[in-house]
Design a protein around this motif. Structure first.
Motif, PDB file in Angstrom:
ATOM      1  N   ILE A  92       0.863  -1.193   0.000  1.00 22.98           N
ATOM      2  CA  ILE A  92       0.000   0.000   0.000  1.00 22.98           C
ATOM      3  C   ILE A  92       0.893   1.234   0.000  1.00 22.98           C
ATOM      4  N   GLY A  94       2.516   4.824   0.052  1.00 21.37           N
ATOM      5  CA  GLY A  94       2.144   6.108   0.651  1.00 21.37           C
ATOM      6  C   GLY A  94       1.506   5.998   2.022  1.00 21.37           C
ATOM      7  N   VAL A  95       1.175   4.776   2.456  1.00 22.75           N
ATOM      8  CA  VAL A  95       0.569   4.610   3.778  1.00 22.75           C
ATOM      9  C   VAL A  95       1.631   4.017   4.702  1.00 22.75           C
ATOM     10  N   PHE A 100      -0.778   2.543   9.367  1.00 24.38           N
ATOM     11  CA  PHE A 100      -1.699   1.458   9.027  1.00 24.38           C
ATOM     12  C   PHE A 100      -2.013   0.617  10.262  1.00 24.38           C
ATOM     13  N   THR A 103      -4.281   2.576  12.614  1.00 21.65           N
ATOM     14  CA  THR A 103      -5.643   2.727  12.089  1.00 21.65           C
ATOM     15  C   THR A 103      -6.402   1.409  12.222  1.00 21.65           C
ATOM     16  N   ALA A 104      -5.739   0.323  11.858  1.00 18.37           N
ATOM     17  CA  ALA A 104      -6.408  -0.981  11.904  1.00 18.37           C
ATOM     18  C   ALA A 104      -6.713  -1.393  13.346  1.00 18.37           C
ATOM     19  N   VAL A 144       3.288   0.455   3.658  1.00 20.08           N
ATOM     20  CA  VAL A 144       2.971  -0.928   4.023  1.00 20.08           C
ATOM     21  C   VAL A 144       3.520  -1.890   2.964  1.00 20.08           C
ATOM     22  N   GLN A 160       1.542  -7.902  12.971  1.00 25.28           N
ATOM     23  CA  GLN A 160       0.128  -7.531  13.089  1.00 25.28           C
ATOM     24  C   GLN A 160      -0.641  -8.539  13.931  1.00 25.28           C
TER      25      GLN A 160
END
Ligand SMILES: Nc1ncnc2c1ncn2[C@@H]1O[C@H](COP(=O)(O)OP(=O)(O)O)[C@@H](O)[C@H]1O
Ligand SMILES: [Mg+2]
Lengths: 250, 498
Positions: A92, A94-95, A100, A103-104, A144, A160
């Motif tokens: 992903i 730019g994220v 990430f 946010t998740a 990411v 994660q």
């Protein structure tokens, strides 16, 4: 009550039946290995459990903690504790990975009615976990999985898993593309997450991974069905004799 | 249902009624009669107490405009505009002159509060001396000029700017108070004869902002103008003129919103920037005009001419734009690289959803020696929208060593929308190096699934991926605007995933 109950599951993709009545029961604390040749439907099973669009369940049931999983959106399943470590984690651009993760994690916590993590608490947690996985901090600043090596991508999946603390972890071909050292780091990370409250389903083509993540049960899949179940001995037998013996049984 | 399919389904149900700025403010207003004629031009000029030269300038533009026809080369479609069915002047009708915010109609102040533009708070800071050596970043000052329909209703921080020698005021005031500057520079970048809409604007513009930064001065705060169209059937024609004298620097922000209306409204602005030797102008826009409803009814026609002239050596002009609104956008902020070693930049995020049509891009005109330009354009199309990047890069015969780098990336959400890239490149000088990269991608189902598997909703996932896609450009915005823009991006894509 079983943590995960897959009952007589039939699944179609684009009008073709891929899973022809698959049954699998996983209890808390157990580690199950699913082995099988390419194309036997292992990834399909993991995708259907996680709720990937594009699969049509024509028969059967999936219960998770007694609830009908198939009625839930994928993000709802994630918040309830279903985690899928992807064979090919996506990039992903730019994220930032850190962004990430936060946010998740906060999305999951919010869905469960829990408070969001404060920034210091979150950073502390990420630091702890990434250290144990040998993940450098600057990797977390990058997009990411962007420019990550195969090993780094898999470690990011385990990171994660450690952060989100799911009760069911499905690992799809975690060993693919990893050399022995990278495999060992990732497997150590997974082993550290084994707990009596958490179950794991380890999908693999090769026995090799199971030397590092030792399963309680082994299931052999062929042509969309579980054709044989046993303990870790079964994996060793497969290594000797290969999958061909099951082709007819299916 | 596959994710993209699902997205498409949801887009079909898109309700742009989610537009957050669609309220209308009920105030008394004063309008000129509908339609356009010499009398209307005289009326506007008279309302502004303009000197004779200004009226003359307008009338010449008007006569010129009568001979012109609307451009049709852009990839946008709309019914013919009846230019006689538009009000060319509307002003909120409270007091005659406004010397402090207390005299402004409270309804207008409320409007700006709803928009999140704290005119009052900003004004309260006015005149308050910052303690020596102390700068509280949370209270970083932004001077605001608020333009409501055609009239500037408030300009803040005037006193402090004046101390620094910076002139920041409504252009209508500048015409009266600084005629020498206005006469020298107005129309010097975008001539009155430039194009149909610019010429129209020259005849009827009613207000806008004027900035002059004297030599060697670094403007002590961000300057900002917020434009708001409120009246029905009213065109908005604002005119902005910014001059950065030798060795000066200014950063200017522009924000725009309009109420929800069934009819289309015309917005035809002109912005002129002049950077003299060693000067730098950074111009940022967050454009969020009403885009129209779910059937494509209503919305702003945004036909804007923006051009910067790097007139001096070593001067620099940088355009950054975040375009999320308007039914139709026709806009090409450009740089004329006249001075030697001057440079121009264009950073753009253009998002279209619903039935929006965007035809936007830039022109980089290399005239001086060793000039350089950089174009980063990110187009995102969702719903049934059409999103075109149109860019021109030219090097003049004498422009030795001209360099350009262009990267145009388009992202498609769903399969009812379109993204197009139309680059024009002309190098009349063999030493020019022009690089052009372009990509078009679809937001992938695998990426969306990865995100939702980690607990994000579809909508959050799209927002995250898009914000990553536009990150290079967002970083160019001043911080306050970047946060606003990020939110806006998520809001404007809301309909695209339900
Ligand atoms: N999206 C899809 N479209 C069509 N066929 C698919 C799709 N996904 C999987 N299949 C088919 O389903 C079967 C099982 O695939 P998969 O679940 O990936 O197996 P495994 O992971 O065990 O290698 C294969 O025959 C594969 O070609
Ligand atoms: Mg597979």
């Amino acid at each position: 009550m079983a943590l995960l109950e897959v009952k007589d599951l039939k699944v179609r993709v684009e009008e073709r039946e891929i899973l022809h009545g698959l049954t699998l029961t996983v209890n808390e604390g157990e580690v199950h290995a699913i082995m099988g040749p390419n194309g036997s439907g292992k990834s399909t099973l993991s995708h259907v459990i996680a709720g990937k669009p594009g699969y049509e369940v024509t028969d059967g049931q999936i219960l998770f903690k007694g609830e009908d999983l198939l009625e839930m959106d994928p993000e709802e399943r994630a918040a309830k504790g279903v985690f899928l470590a992807f064979q090919y984690p996506v990039e992903i651009p730019g994220v930032a990975t850190m962004n990430f993760l936060r946010t998740a994690l906060n999305a999951q916590r919010k869905a469960r009615g829990e408070s969001e993590y404060s920034t210091p608490d979150f950073l502390k947690k990420v630091r702890e976990v990434s250290k144990s996985l040998n993940i450098p901090q600057d990797m977390l600043k990058r997009g990411v999985n962007v420019g990550f090596s195969g090993g780094e991508k898999k470690r990011n999946e385990v990171l994660q898993m450690a952060l989100f603390e799911p009760s069911l972890c499905i690992l799809d071909e975690m060993d693919s593309g990893l050399d022995i050292d990278a495999l060992r780091i990732a497997a150590d990370g997974v082993n550290a997450l084994r707990s009596p409250k958490r179950a794991m389903v380890v999908i693999t083509h090769y026995q090799r991974l199971l030397n590092y993540i030792v399963p309680d049960f082994v299931h052999v899949m062929s042509k969309g069905r579980v054709v044989k179940s046993g303990d870790k001995q079964l994996a060793l037998e497969l290594e000797e004799s290969g999958y061909t013996q099951f082709e007819d049984a299916a | 249902m596959p994710a993209v399919q699902e997205t498409v389904e949801r887009v079909k149900r898109i309700d742009v009624d989610q537009y957050r700025y669609g309220f209308e403010t009920l105030i008394d207003s004063e309008k000129a009669p509908k339609g356009l004629s010499e009398d209307i031009v005289k009326f506007i000029s008279g309302k502004k107490n303009e000197p004779a030269w200004m009226l003359q300038w307008r009338l010449e533009a008007y006569r010129r405009w009568l001979t012109m026809t609307e451009p049709t080369w852009a990839r946008v479609e709309y019914p013919k505009i009846d230019f006689q069915d538009i009000y060319y002047y509307a002003a909120p009708k409270p007091k005659k002159t406004v010397s402090s915010l207390d005299e402004i109609d409270p309804e207008i102040l409320k409007t700006y509060e709803k928009l999140g533009i704290p005119l009052r708070e900003v004004a309260m800071l006015e005149g308050v001396e910052p303690k020596p050596g102390e700068e509280d970043p949370a209270r970083r000052k932004i001077a605001v000029d608020a333009v409501f329909d055609s009239v500037s209703v408030a300009t803040t921080f005037k006193a402090e700017l004046k101390k620094a020698g910076v002139i920041f005021m409504p252009i209508s005031e500048a015409i009266r108070e600084h005629p020498e500057l206005v006469q020298k520079y107005l129309g010097s970048v975008v001539p009155t004869s430039d194009n149909f809409y610019a010429t129209l604007n020259s005849a009827v513009f009613s207000d806008g902002s004027f900035v002059y930064v004297p030599p060697g001065v670094r403007c002590p705060m961000e300057l900002s103008t917020y434009f708001r169209i409120n009246e029905r059937n009213t065109g908005q024609f604002e005119r902005t003129l910014i001059i950065a004298d030798k060795g000066s620097y200014v950063s200017y922000l522009e924000g725009c919103t309009a109420p929800q209306r069934d009819e289309n409204q015309l917005h035809a602005a002109v912005v002129e920037l002049v950077a003299l030797d060693d000067a730098e102008i950074k111009y940022s826009t967050v454009q969020n005009w009403y885009p129209g409803n779910s059937e494509g009814k209503g919305g702003i026609y945004n036909f804007v001419t923006k051009r910067g002239d790097c007139r001096g050596n070593h001067s620099k002009i940088s355009w950054t734009q975040v375009e999320t609104g308007s039914a139709i956008t026709w806009k090409y902020p450009s740089c004329i690289l006249r001075g030697d070693n001057s440079s121009g930049e264009f950073y753009s995020i253009a998002i279209s959803n619903g039935f929006q049509q965007v035809d936007s891009g830039t022109k980089m005109i290399h005239l001086g020696k060793n000039t350089s330009s950089r174009i980063i354009s990110k187009g995102i199309a969702a719903g049934k929208s059409q999103n075109t990047y149109r860019g021109l890069v030219t090097a003049h015969r004498k422009a030795t060593g001209a360099r350009n780098f262009t990267a145009c990336d388009s992202l498609l959400i769903g399969d009812k929308c379109g993204a197009h890239t139309v680059p024009y490149i002309e190098a009349k000088n063999s030493s020019a190096t022009f690089e052009h990269e372009a990509t078009t991608s679809k937001i992938s189902e695998d990426v969306l699934f990865y995100c939702v598997q980690r607990g994000l909703s579809q909508e959050e996932a799209v927002g995250l991926v898009v914000n990553g896609f536009v990150k290079d450009v967002l970083q160019q915005l001043p911080m306050e605007f970047a946060v606003e823009a990020q939110k806006l991006i998520s809001i404007s894509l809301e309909g695209s995933v339900g």
